[in-house]
Motif scaffolding. Structure first.
Motif, mmCIF file in Angstrom:
data_model
loop_
_atom_site.group_PDB
_atom_site.id
_atom_site.type_symbol
_atom_site.label_atom_id
_atom_site.label_comp_id
_atom_site.label_asym_id
_atom_site.label_seq_id
_atom_site.Cartn_x
_atom_site.Cartn_y
_atom_site.Cartn_z
ATOM 1 N N ARG A 133 -40.894 40.552 -4.000
ATOM 2 C CA ARG A 133 -39.784 40.727 -4.936
ATOM 3 C C ARG A 133 -38.584 39.877 -4.510
ATOM 4 O O ARG A 133 -37.922 39.248 -5.351
ATOM 5 C CB ARG A 133 -39.394 42.205 -5.011
ATOM 6 C CG ARG A 133 -40.461 43.093 -5.633
ATOM 7 C CD ARG A 133 -39.853 44.419 -6.104
ATOM 8 N NE ARG A 133 -39.174 45.122 -5.050
ATOM 9 C CZ ARG A 133 -39.754 46.010 -4.236
ATOM 10 N NH1 ARG A 133 -41.053 46.265 -4.356
ATOM 11 N NH2 ARG A 133 -39.067 46.638 -3.308
ATOM 12 N N TRP A 134 -38.292 39.855 -3.198
ATOM 13 C CA TRP A 134 -37.175 39.032 -2.742
ATOM 14 C C TRP A 134 -37.462 37.541 -2.942
ATOM 15 O O TRP A 134 -36.560 36.770 -3.309
ATOM 16 C CB TRP A 134 -36.894 39.300 -1.268
ATOM 17 C CG TRP A 134 -36.026 40.508 -1.043
ATOM 18 C CD1 TRP A 134 -36.402 41.704 -0.528
ATOM 19 C CD2 TRP A 134 -34.635 40.618 -1.337
ATOM 20 N NE1 TRP A 134 -35.345 42.580 -0.472
ATOM 21 C CE2 TRP A 134 -34.227 41.929 -0.969
ATOM 22 C CE3 TRP A 134 -33.684 39.752 -1.878
ATOM 23 C CZ2 TRP A 134 -32.932 42.390 -1.122
ATOM 24 C CZ3 TRP A 134 -32.378 40.204 -2.032
ATOM 25 C CH2 TRP A 134 -32.017 41.502 -1.654
ATOM 26 N N PHE A 137 -36.355 32.460 -5.968
ATOM 27 C CA PHE A 137 -36.771 31.346 -6.818
ATOM 28 C C PHE A 137 -36.088 31.404 -8.184
ATOM 29 O O PHE A 137 -35.730 30.361 -8.760
ATOM 30 C CB PHE A 137 -38.290 31.349 -6.994
ATOM 31 C CG PHE A 137 -39.018 30.774 -5.816
ATOM 32 C CD1 PHE A 137 -38.935 29.411 -5.524
ATOM 33 C CD2 PHE A 137 -39.794 31.567 -4.993
ATOM 34 C CE1 PHE A 137 -39.604 28.865 -4.439
ATOM 35 C CE2 PHE A 137 -40.463 31.043 -3.906
ATOM 36 C CZ PHE A 137 -40.371 29.686 -3.618
ATOM 37 N N THR A 138 -35.904 32.598 -8.715
ATOM 38 C CA THR A 138 -35.210 32.712 -10.002
ATOM 39 C C THR A 138 -33.779 32.222 -9.886
ATOM 40 O O THR A 138 -33.277 31.490 -10.762
ATOM 41 C CB THR A 138 -35.233 34.186 -10.477
ATOM 42 O OG1 THR A 138 -36.584 34.630 -10.598
ATOM 43 C CG2 THR A 138 -34.541 34.328 -11.816
ATOM 44 N N ILE A 145 -30.364 25.194 -10.655
ATOM 45 C CA ILE A 145 -30.741 23.824 -11.039
ATOM 46 C C ILE A 145 -30.448 23.586 -12.511
ATOM 47 O O ILE A 145 -29.960 22.504 -12.902
ATOM 48 C CB ILE A 145 -32.220 23.586 -10.719
ATOM 49 C CG1 ILE A 145 -32.454 23.627 -9.202
ATOM 50 C CG2 ILE A 145 -32.692 22.261 -11.290
ATOM 51 C CD1 ILE A 145 -33.920 23.562 -8.821
ATOM 52 N N ALA A 146 -30.751 24.605 -13.365
ATOM 53 C CA ALA A 146 -30.499 24.440 -14.799
ATOM 54 C C ALA A 146 -29.011 24.279 -15.084
ATOM 55 O O ALA A 146 -28.608 23.452 -15.915
ATOM 56 C CB ALA A 146 -31.054 25.645 -15.558
ATOM 57 N N VAL A 147 -28.166 25.046 -14.380
ATOM 58 C CA VAL A 147 -26.718 24.930 -14.585
ATOM 59 C C VAL A 147 -26.213 23.566 -14.103
ATOM 60 O O VAL A 147 -25.377 22.913 -14.765
ATOM 61 C CB VAL A 147 -25.996 26.074 -13.843
ATOM 62 C CG1 VAL A 147 -24.483 25.855 -13.864
ATOM 63 C CG2 VAL A 147 -26.344 27.424 -14.476
ATOM 64 N N THR A 148 -26.725 23.111 -12.962
ATOM 65 C CA THR A 148 -26.318 21.788 -12.458
ATOM 66 C C THR A 148 -26.728 20.685 -13.419
ATOM 67 O O THR A 148 -25.969 19.720 -13.668
ATOM 68 C CB THR A 148 -26.943 21.552 -11.078
ATOM 69 O OG1 THR A 148 -26.577 22.618 -10.193
ATOM 70 C CG2 THR A 148 -26.470 20.232 -10.493
ATOM 71 N N LEU A 150 -39.780 22.286 -17.161
ATOM 72 C CA LEU A 150 -40.811 21.251 -17.190
ATOM 73 C C LEU A 150 -40.924 20.555 -15.838
ATOM 74 O O LEU A 150 -42.033 20.266 -15.357
ATOM 75 C CB LEU A 150 -40.491 20.230 -18.291
ATOM 76 C CG LEU A 150 -40.610 20.721 -19.753
ATOM 77 C CD1 LEU A 150 -40.236 19.596 -20.711
ATOM 78 C CD2 LEU A 150 -42.040 21.191 -20.033
ATOM 79 N N ASP A 151 -39.783 20.277 -15.224
ATOM 80 C CA ASP A 151 -39.814 19.664 -13.904
ATOM 81 C C ASP A 151 -40.403 20.624 -12.863
ATOM 82 O O ASP A 151 -41.123 20.207 -11.934
ATOM 83 C CB ASP A 151 -38.396 19.258 -13.478
ATOM 84 C CG ASP A 151 -37.844 18.109 -14.328
ATOM 85 O OD1 ASP A 151 -38.678 17.362 -14.892
ATOM 86 O OD2 ASP A 151 -36.625 17.989 -14.445
ATOM 87 N N LEU A 152 -40.092 21.937 -13.013
ATOM 88 C CA LEU A 152 -40.568 22.923 -12.053
ATOM 89 C C LEU A 152 -42.091 22.980 -12.016
ATOM 90 O O LEU A 152 -42.700 23.055 -10.944
ATOM 91 C CB LEU A 152 -39.980 24.300 -12.390
ATOM 92 C CG LEU A 152 -40.330 25.455 -11.450
ATOM 93 C CD1 LEU A 152 -39.659 25.248 -10.095
ATOM 94 C CD2 LEU A 152 -39.916 26.784 -12.055
#
Length: 610
Positions: A258-259, A264-265, A271-274, A292-294
């Protein structure tokens, strides 16, 4: 009454019939000296190696009202039952059998034989019912009631537990308004706590059974016997539970997985915000490109700005690290669901539950009874193929597989947070060792253990009570649990139980109103006869849906909605289709069922019971 057997159950049953029900008894034993001391109050003792026709005739089966066959061997009991039915088709048979399925078929066969014989006779109705009991059936209700009702005497009726408790005068004042009714006034008083203990006399010197309302009001200085309904509040289900399979979400994945998934989330969101900030794309499009990159599904960022290329490389590395975590999560989820279809482990936070040791014949019945009462249970069983494992799996009851005498097994069952512990394995030494180990974990834990030898059970109980006076301790032998049920069955299916009041006794019975002039067509207030009988409850279940024996309970663990109504209006008129629960003295019950006594006139002014 004729009692046949080859162990201590037969001797104890004979004593129960004489002491509680005042019945003359004949004991048929293979060797009276080998079994132990035979109660001197029995009418006589007949010794015979086997219960053949000659032995049964010598015991008086031809003239008996009821006969109990309590041999340890099923085949011996079956042979004797068939012979007894042939000698006396009218005798009521109570048979001890371990095989429940065979017992059901045998009861149907013997009842059919009695009906055929009655049709060929003089037409006089006879109570020749056949009742088949096993040690598991007789022990389970008392053991289950121990953890619910504590020290009170417990009766069972239509899925309800009724507790009969004694209250001192001070407790009566403090508990005003509680309890279903007052059954008796004790001989003890505030000034004389011991009172005339043991007196059989009525009036001020002895106990008063089924007193009138005025007597109860005028006897504030006397102790009382009160009937109470026992309930157990089931804890609310833990949040986050999957309704479809009943599997806690927090136990689907381990803490590490879970951690890892949470980390990863957070990385993907960062990354999406950057990407959104550096490229100026729409937030949804930036998140889509990041995913898609992930998963390495996007085209290489050749010719794109440096920021975009670095983000793609970092996202690809995160995707590579995510792959083993996803595999571990899938494997753990698969294992959790597989365990959910077989056996559950005790959930985190389990508390105020009952730890049940042993899922044999007795343990299985106790488990079903506890779940029917809505009591949370955690089971411990050494054999993964034990009889009760399938029932525990179907009821979604947590099970700890292991030897209860091994280190860590009781801890895994959350014994330190349990309400009570029931030791029901087939080994006396194992039960005793488990109880002692549990007491080292929780000194004030309520415990009850099953022991075969009655004297040993008494000694264990006294020792544990002396060592832990602040905790509830109960030790039960098989014979002490079985004898009252056998005796009640021999007295007839309508008897629910008997409660001693000092040296007198109250009988509780389920009675059909039809044909009883003391009840039919009369109001509840008119039927009450102080000192003789009183109506406690009315069975509101449709006659077509009523269970023939109110003492029986469901064995699949499913709940049963009782049809018994205790809050009765004094003016309610009883009809011929009604069935009621009554408390009565021996003489009162005999008179009520038509054994004698004049019918009192109807009186609209009679005071109702309280």
């Amino acid at each position: 009454m004729v009692v046949c057997g080859d162990d201590a159950l037969a001797v104890r049953l004979a004593g129960e019939l004489h002491d509680i029900y005042r019945q003359p008894v004949t004991l048929l034993l293979p060797d009276a000296d080998a079994i132990g001391p035979v109660p001197p109050h029995t009418t006589r003792v007949v010794e015979a190696e086997a219960p053949d026709a000659a032995a049964l005739r010598a015991a008086g089966v031809a003239r008996a009202v009821a006969m109990a066959l309590a041999y340890e061997d099923d085949e011996t009991n079956i042979r004797a039952a068939l012979t007894a039915r042939r000698i006396n088709p009218r005798v009521r048979l109570v048979i001890r059998l371990y095989n429940r399925k065979l017992g059901r078929y045998l009861a149907e066969l013997l009842d059919q034989a009695a009906a055929v014989a009655a049709g060929q006779g003089d037409g006089t109705p006879a109570d020749s019912a056949t009742v088949v009991l096993s040690d598991a059936d007789t022990a389970a209700p008392a053991l289950a009631a121990t953890v619910v009702a504590g020290t009170g005497k417990v009766l069972q009726a239509d899925g309800l537990l009724l507790r009969v408790t004694e209250r001192t005068p001070q407790q009566r004042r403090e508990a005003t308004g509680t309890g279903l009714c007052t059954l008796a006034l004790l001989s003890s008083t505030t000034d004389d706590p011991a009172g005339a203990e043991g007196s059989d006399r009525s009036g001020p010197a002895g106990p008063q059974l089924l007193p009138a309302a005025m007597e109860i009001a005028r006897s504030a200085q006397r102790g009382a016997v009160v009937l109470e309904a026992v309930s157990h509040t089931t804890p609310a289900a833990a949040p986050g539970r999957l309704a479809a399979v009943g599997l806690p979400v927090m136990e689907l994945f381990s803490r590490r997985v879970r951690w890892a998934l949470a980390g990863f989330t957070a990385a993907v969101i960062a990354i999406a915000v950057t990407s959104w900030i550096t490229t100026g794309d729409h937030p949804v499009h930036a998140a889509y490109i990041t995913l898609l990159d992930l998963f390495s599904l996007n085209d290489p960022a050749i010719g794109d700005p440096t920021e975009r290329q670095l983000l793609q490389l970092f996202t690809g590395v995160v995707g590579l690290l995510l792959l083993p975590v996803l595999v571990a999560a899938v494997l753990e989820a698969f294992g959790s669901f597989r365990s959910a279809s077989s056996l559950r482990r005790p959930p985190r936070g389990t508390a105020d539950h009952v730890v049940l040791l042993g899922l044999g014949k007795v343990g299985t019945r106790v488990l079903a009874r506890l779940r029917e009462l809505g009591i949370p249970v955690v089971c411990v069983e050494e054999d993964p193929e034990a009889r009760g494992i399938a029932l525990a799996r179907s009821l979604r009851v947590p099970v700890v597989l292991g030897d209860v005498t091994q280190e860590g097994v009781l801890e895994a069952a959350r014994t330190d947070r349990a309400h009570a512990l029931l030791a029901l394995t087939s080994s006396d030494s194992t039960n005793l060792e488990a109880i002692l180990c549990a007491r080292t974990i929780t000194p004030d834990l309520h415990v009850a253990l099953r022991l075969y030898d009655d004297d040993f059970a008494t000694a264990v109980h006294r020792t544990l009570r002396a060592a832990h006076p602040q905790a509830l301790t109960r030790s039960r032998s098989v014979t002490s649990l079985a004898a009252p049920a056998f005796a009640s069955a021999m007295m007839g299916r309508q008897i629910l139980g008997a409660v001693p009041v000092e040296r007198r006794v109250l009988l509780f019975a389920a009675v059909d109103v039809a044909g009883l002039p003391h009840l039919e067509g009369r109001t509840i207030a008119d039927t009450f006869r102080p000192g003789h009988w009183r109506i406690l409850a009315l069975d509101t279940t449709d006659p077509a849906d009523r269970r023939p024996d109110l003492r029986t309970t469901r064995l699949d663990g499913r709940g049963h909605v009782s049809g018994l109504l205790f809050d009765l209006h004094p003016g309610h008129v009883l009809g011929p289709a009604d069935r009621v629960i009554v408390a009565a003295t021996r003489q009162g019950l005999a008179e009520l069922l038509g054994s004698g006594g004049a019918v009192p006139p109807r009186s609209a002014g009679r005071a109702g019971p309280s």
